[in-house]
Scaffold this active site. Structure first.
Site, mmCIF file in Angstrom:
data_model
loop_
_atom_site.group_PDB
_atom_site.id
_atom_site.type_symbol
_atom_site.label_atom_id
_atom_site.label_comp_id
_atom_site.label_asym_id
_atom_site.label_seq_id
_atom_site.Cartn_x
_atom_site.Cartn_y
_atom_site.Cartn_z
ATOM 1 N N HIS A 118 0.922 -1.271 0.026
ATOM 2 C CA HIS A 118 -0.181 0.088 -0.101
ATOM 3 C C HIS A 118 0.945 1.321 0.027
ATOM 4 O O HIS A 118 0.828 2.275 -0.867
ATOM 5 C CB HIS A 118 -0.859 0.105 1.303
ATOM 6 N N ARG A 159 -2.367 -6.014 -8.499
ATOM 7 C CA ARG A 159 -1.433 -7.207 -8.376
ATOM 8 C C ARG A 159 -1.667 -8.114 -9.438
ATOM 9 O O ARG A 159 -2.705 -8.289 -9.977
ATOM 10 C CB ARG A 159 -1.390 -7.959 -6.943
ATOM 11 N N SER A 206 -2.766 -8.032 2.949
ATOM 12 C CA SER A 206 -3.048 -7.678 4.458
ATOM 13 C C SER A 206 -3.272 -8.952 5.174
ATOM 14 O O SER A 206 -2.766 -9.274 6.005
ATOM 15 C CB SER A 206 -4.007 -6.716 4.812
ATOM 16 N N LYS A 265 -15.263 -7.368 5.434
ATOM 17 C CA LYS A 265 -14.138 -8.285 5.702
ATOM 18 C C LYS A 265 -14.048 -8.433 7.227
ATOM 19 O O LYS A 265 -14.840 -7.494 8.007
ATOM 20 C CB LYS A 265 -12.780 -7.804 5.331
#
Ligand code: ADP
Length: 164
Positions: free
Chosen positions: A19, A92, A130, A43
Site C-alpha cells: 500500500h 497485483r 494484508s 471483511k
C-alpha cells in the site's frame, strides 16, 4: 492551474509496504492524495477504524501531500465530498483485476466524471496482502520488511493480546 486530488480507498487492515508503495507513487503524480480508510469493509477486521487510520497516518508522515482519514458510504460520494477527481487503486498480477474491473464499471456508472487510475504493484510486493501478512504474523513468521515500522509493533501487540 487546477489542483488534482486523488483518493486511495481501502481497508488497510493493516497498511503494508505494498500500500505504501502505491501511495508514494501516487503522491508524486497528484497534487494531493487522500488515503480513505473504509469504516466498515466487507471483511473481518483485526484493527479498529481508529487504529487503521493511526497506523496509516504514522506510516505516511514523510509524504507531505498525503492525508489519511476514514469514511463510510460509497467511495464515489467520498471522492465528491473531498472535491477529488481520481480514485487510485493497486493491481497485483492475476487476483485483483476482475474485482477492480467490476468496481470501476460500477463507479463509472454512479459518477461518470470520476476517473480511476490503477498502479501496477511493484514486483517485490506482488504477493503481499494484508490477509496473508496477518496469517504469517500469527504463525510467527518474519514480516519486518513487509510493513512500515509502526505496524510491526501493532501486530506484536495484537498477538500478545491473543487477538491474532
Ligand atoms: P480493499 O478491501 O479495498 O481491497 P485493501 O486494503 O486490501 O482494501 O487494498 C486497497 C488497495 O490496495 C486495493 O486496490 C488493492 O488491490 C491494493 N493493494 C493491496 N495490496 C497491494 C500490494 N501488495 N501491491 C499493490 N497494491 C496493493
Amino acid at each position: 492551474m487546477s489542483t488534482t486530488i486523488a483518493v486511495y480507498p481501502g481497508s488497510f487492515d493493516p497498511i503494508t509496504n505494498g500500500h505504501l508503495d502505491i501511495v508514494t507513487r501516487a503522491s508524486k503524480i497528484f497534487d494531493r492524495v487522500i488515503m480513505g480508510v473504509y469504516e466498515i469493509p466487507d471483511k473481518n477486521l483485526l484493527f479498529t477504524t481508529d487504529e487503521r487510520v493511526e497506523l496509516a497516518t504514522k506510516s505516511c508522515t514523510h509524504l507531505k501531500n498525503v492525508e489519511v482519514c476514514s469514511f463510510g458510504g460509497l467511495t464515489v460520494d467520498f471522492v465528491k465530498k473531498r472535491k477529488a477527481q481520481v480514485i487510485v487503486r493497486g493491481l497485483r498480477a492475476g487476483a485483483d483485476f476482475d474485482h477492480e474491473f467490476d468496481m470501476a464499471m460500477m463507479n463509472k456508472y454512479l459518477r461518470p466524471d470520476v476517473e480511476l487510475v490503477c498502479f501496477m504493484s511493484s514486483f517485490r510486493y506482488q504477493f503481499l496482502s494484508s490477509s496473508l501478512l496477518k496469517e504469517v504474523a500469527s504463525l510467527k513468521g518474519n514480516i519486518d520488511t513487509l510493513v512500515p515500522t509502526p505496524v510491526i509493533k501493532a501486530l506484536k501487540q495484537k498477538i500478545s493480546q491473543g487477538k491474532l
